[in-house]
Design a protein around this motif. Structure first.
Motif, mmCIF file in Angstrom:
data_model
loop_
_atom_site.group_PDB
_atom_site.id
_atom_site.type_symbol
_atom_site.label_atom_id
_atom_site.label_comp_id
_atom_site.label_asym_id
_atom_site.label_seq_id
_atom_site.Cartn_x
_atom_site.Cartn_y
_atom_site.Cartn_z
ATOM 1 N N TRP A 51 27.876 5.367 -14.808
ATOM 2 C CA TRP A 51 28.488 4.592 -13.734
ATOM 3 C C TRP A 51 28.593 3.111 -14.080
ATOM 4 N N ARG A 52 27.582 2.582 -14.771
ATOM 5 C CA ARG A 52 27.597 1.147 -15.092
ATOM 6 C C ARG A 52 28.725 0.830 -16.066
ATOM 7 N N GLU A 53 28.888 1.654 -17.057
ATOM 8 C CA GLU A 53 29.984 1.463 -18.007
ATOM 9 C C GLU A 53 31.329 1.568 -17.299
ATOM 10 N N ALA A 54 31.431 2.480 -16.333
ATOM 11 C CA ALA A 54 32.678 2.657 -15.593
ATOM 12 C C ALA A 54 33.035 1.419 -14.787
ATOM 13 N N LEU A 55 32.076 0.892 -14.021
ATOM 14 C CA LEU A 55 32.344 -0.277 -13.196
ATOM 15 C C LEU A 55 32.549 -1.530 -14.039
ATOM 16 N N CYS A 56 31.783 -1.641 -15.110
ATOM 17 C CA CYS A 56 31.936 -2.787 -16.011
ATOM 18 C C CYS A 56 33.313 -2.756 -16.671
ATOM 19 N N GLY A 57 33.718 -1.576 -17.145
ATOM 20 C CA GLY A 57 35.028 -1.442 -17.776
ATOM 21 C C GLY A 57 36.158 -1.741 -16.817
ATOM 22 N N LEU A 58 36.022 -1.262 -15.577
ATOM 23 C CA LEU A 58 37.044 -1.525 -14.568
ATOM 24 C C LEU A 58 37.205 -3.029 -14.344
ATOM 25 N N ALA A 59 36.085 -3.732 -14.194
ATOM 26 C CA ALA A 59 36.135 -5.168 -13.936
ATOM 27 C C ALA A 59 36.782 -5.918 -15.104
ATOM 28 N N HIS A 60 36.396 -5.587 -16.326
ATOM 29 C CA HIS A 60 36.948 -6.294 -17.487
ATOM 30 C C HIS A 60 38.426 -5.949 -17.702
ATOM 31 N N ARG A 61 38.807 -4.696 -17.474
ATOM 32 C CA ARG A 61 40.223 -4.337 -17.617
ATOM 33 C C ARG A 61 41.068 -5.015 -16.544
ATOM 34 N N THR A 62 40.505 -5.150 -15.341
ATOM 35 C CA THR A 62 41.224 -5.854 -14.282
ATOM 36 C C THR A 62 41.443 -7.311 -14.674
ATOM 37 N N ARG A 63 40.391 -7.947 -15.190
ATOM 38 C CA ARG A 63 40.534 -9.347 -15.615
ATOM 39 C C ARG A 63 41.593 -9.481 -16.702
ATOM 40 N N GLN A 64 41.574 -8.605 -17.687
ATOM 41 C CA GLN A 64 42.551 -8.685 -18.767
ATOM 42 C C GLN A 64 43.972 -8.457 -18.251
ATOM 43 N N ALA A 65 44.117 -7.529 -17.294
ATOM 44 C CA ALA A 65 45.441 -7.281 -16.721
ATOM 45 C C ALA A 65 45.953 -8.514 -15.987
ATOM 46 N N VAL A 66 45.068 -9.195 -15.262
ATOM 47 C CA VAL A 66 45.478 -10.401 -14.540
ATOM 48 C C VAL A 66 45.829 -11.523 -15.516
ATOM 49 N N LEU A 67 45.119 -11.634 -16.617
ATOM 50 C CA LEU A 67 45.458 -12.656 -17.611
ATOM 51 C C LEU A 67 46.820 -12.379 -18.240
ATOM 52 N N ARG A 68 47.203 -11.110 -18.321
ATOM 53 C CA ARG A 68 48.545 -10.764 -18.819
ATOM 54 C C ARG A 68 49.609 -10.940 -17.741
ATOM 55 N N HIS A 69 49.227 -10.662 -16.492
ATOM 56 C CA HIS A 69 50.154 -10.719 -15.360
ATOM 57 C C HIS A 69 49.511 -11.607 -14.293
ATOM 58 N N GLU A 70 49.631 -12.906 -14.469
ATOM 59 C CA GLU A 70 48.877 -13.854 -13.647
ATOM 60 C C GLU A 70 49.153 -13.694 -12.148
ATOM 61 N N TRP A 71 50.352 -13.293 -11.797
ATOM 62 C CA TRP A 71 50.734 -13.108 -10.400
ATOM 63 C C TRP A 71 49.866 -12.077 -9.696
ATOM 64 N N LEU A 72 49.264 -11.151 -10.441
ATOM 65 C CA LEU A 72 48.439 -10.118 -9.832
ATOM 66 C C LEU A 72 47.247 -10.717 -9.087
ATOM 67 N N ALA A 73 46.781 -11.892 -9.535
ATOM 68 C CA ALA A 73 45.657 -12.546 -8.855
ATOM 69 C C ALA A 73 45.971 -12.817 -7.392
ATOM 70 N N ASP A 74 47.243 -13.062 -7.077
ATOM 71 C CA ASP A 74 47.634 -13.369 -5.701
ATOM 72 C C ASP A 74 47.674 -12.122 -4.820
ATOM 73 N N LEU A 75 47.624 -10.952 -5.431
ATOM 74 C CA LEU A 75 47.725 -9.708 -4.670
ATOM 75 C C LEU A 75 46.439 -8.895 -4.700
ATOM 76 N N LEU A 76 45.411 -9.401 -5.377
ATOM 77 C CA LEU A 76 44.128 -8.699 -5.418
ATOM 78 C C LEU A 76 43.369 -8.914 -4.113
ATOM 79 N N GLY A 77 42.563 -7.927 -3.743
ATOM 80 C CA GLY A 77 41.637 -8.101 -2.640
ATOM 81 C C GLY A 77 42.188 -7.773 -1.269
ATOM 82 N N GLY A 78 43.423 -7.329 -1.196
ATOM 83 C CA GLY A 78 43.989 -6.961 0.094
ATOM 84 C C GLY A 78 43.709 -5.504 0.425
ATOM 85 N N ARG A 79 44.645 -4.881 1.087
ATOM 86 C CA ARG A 79 44.480 -3.480 1.437
ATOM 87 C C ARG A 79 44.490 -2.614 0.173
#
Length: 230
Positions: free
Chosen positions: A84-112
């Protein structure tokens, strides 16, 4: 009926489909942020009339939902995590990398919650990694906690990157420009804890800061995970 449930219209001259529309919208957003995305601008990128797009997408909000789901495919794990720890850690790091590639995604995170097929698959893989470790309510709070940390840290990093571009000052340049003011304020003796942080603290890069904070959050989650009794 959601945009994923609504069928696409038949093709006409200048073939269109949601895949091409979303790809064009993502490219526009990568180039100029969400402000650069509209159904009219996407239609122009595809050499189609704006009204053609309304057969596929009813609103700009639907287009944003589809764009988020498109990028969620980059966040999906390629294979199941070891625990589980590897899963959650991987998810968080992949999300960060995706946002660095697609900066606009930061404005849409955290909603519904993202309800597209890729978004649901990301959620499923995350919950599955924690399945059986504790009750479902604790699992949900654990996932929410990691997500809240990741979203906040990623948005802060993107805000700093945008500030650098807007001002033309790097982090070091900004610190040097404001150094005299900070030095005068610390010299008053009113901010002893802040003075220790400024003089004795270790400055780290964004990736290190993100990884360290994430580890601490996962440590807290681990303390809450107890396998349910039989």
């Amino acid at each position: 009926m959601t945009v994923w449930d609504r069928p696409e219209p038949p093709n006409r001259p200048v073939p269109l489909d949601r895949e091409r529309i979303v790809a064009a919208a993502v490219t526009l957003a990568d180039e100029g942020g969400l402000a650069a995305v509209s159904l009219r601008k996407v239609a122009a990128r595809l050499n189609a009339g704006p009204m053609r797009l309304y057969g596929y997408i009813a609103t700009k909000e639907e287009l944003f939902d589809l764009m988020v789901d498109e990028v969620q495919a980059e966040i999906l794990p390629e294979e199941p995590a070891g625990d589980w720890r590897e899963a959650l850690c991987g998810l968080a790091h992949r999300t960060r990398q995706a946002v660095l590639r697609h900066e606009w995604l930061a404005d849409l995170l955290g909603g519904r919650p993202a309800l597209g097929p890729n978004g649901l698959a990301v959620t499923e893989s995350t919950l599955a990694a924690l399945d059986g470790h504790t009750d479902i309510d604790t699992v949900m709070r654990a996932v929410e906690t990691v997500s809240a940390y990741s979203t906040g840290a990623i948005r802060r990093e993107i805000a700093n990157l945008r500030a650098e571009r807007a001002t033309g000052l790097s982090k070091r340049d900004w610190q040097r420009a404001h150094g005299p003011h900070v030095t005068r304020m610390l010299a008053t003796g009113r901010f002893p804890a802040l003075a220790r942080a400024v003089h004795d603290g270790t400055d780290v890069d964004a990736e290190t800061s993100f990884a360290t904070g994430l580890d601490w959050v996962l440590d807290a989650v681990a303390a809450k995970l107890t396998r349910p009794s039989a």
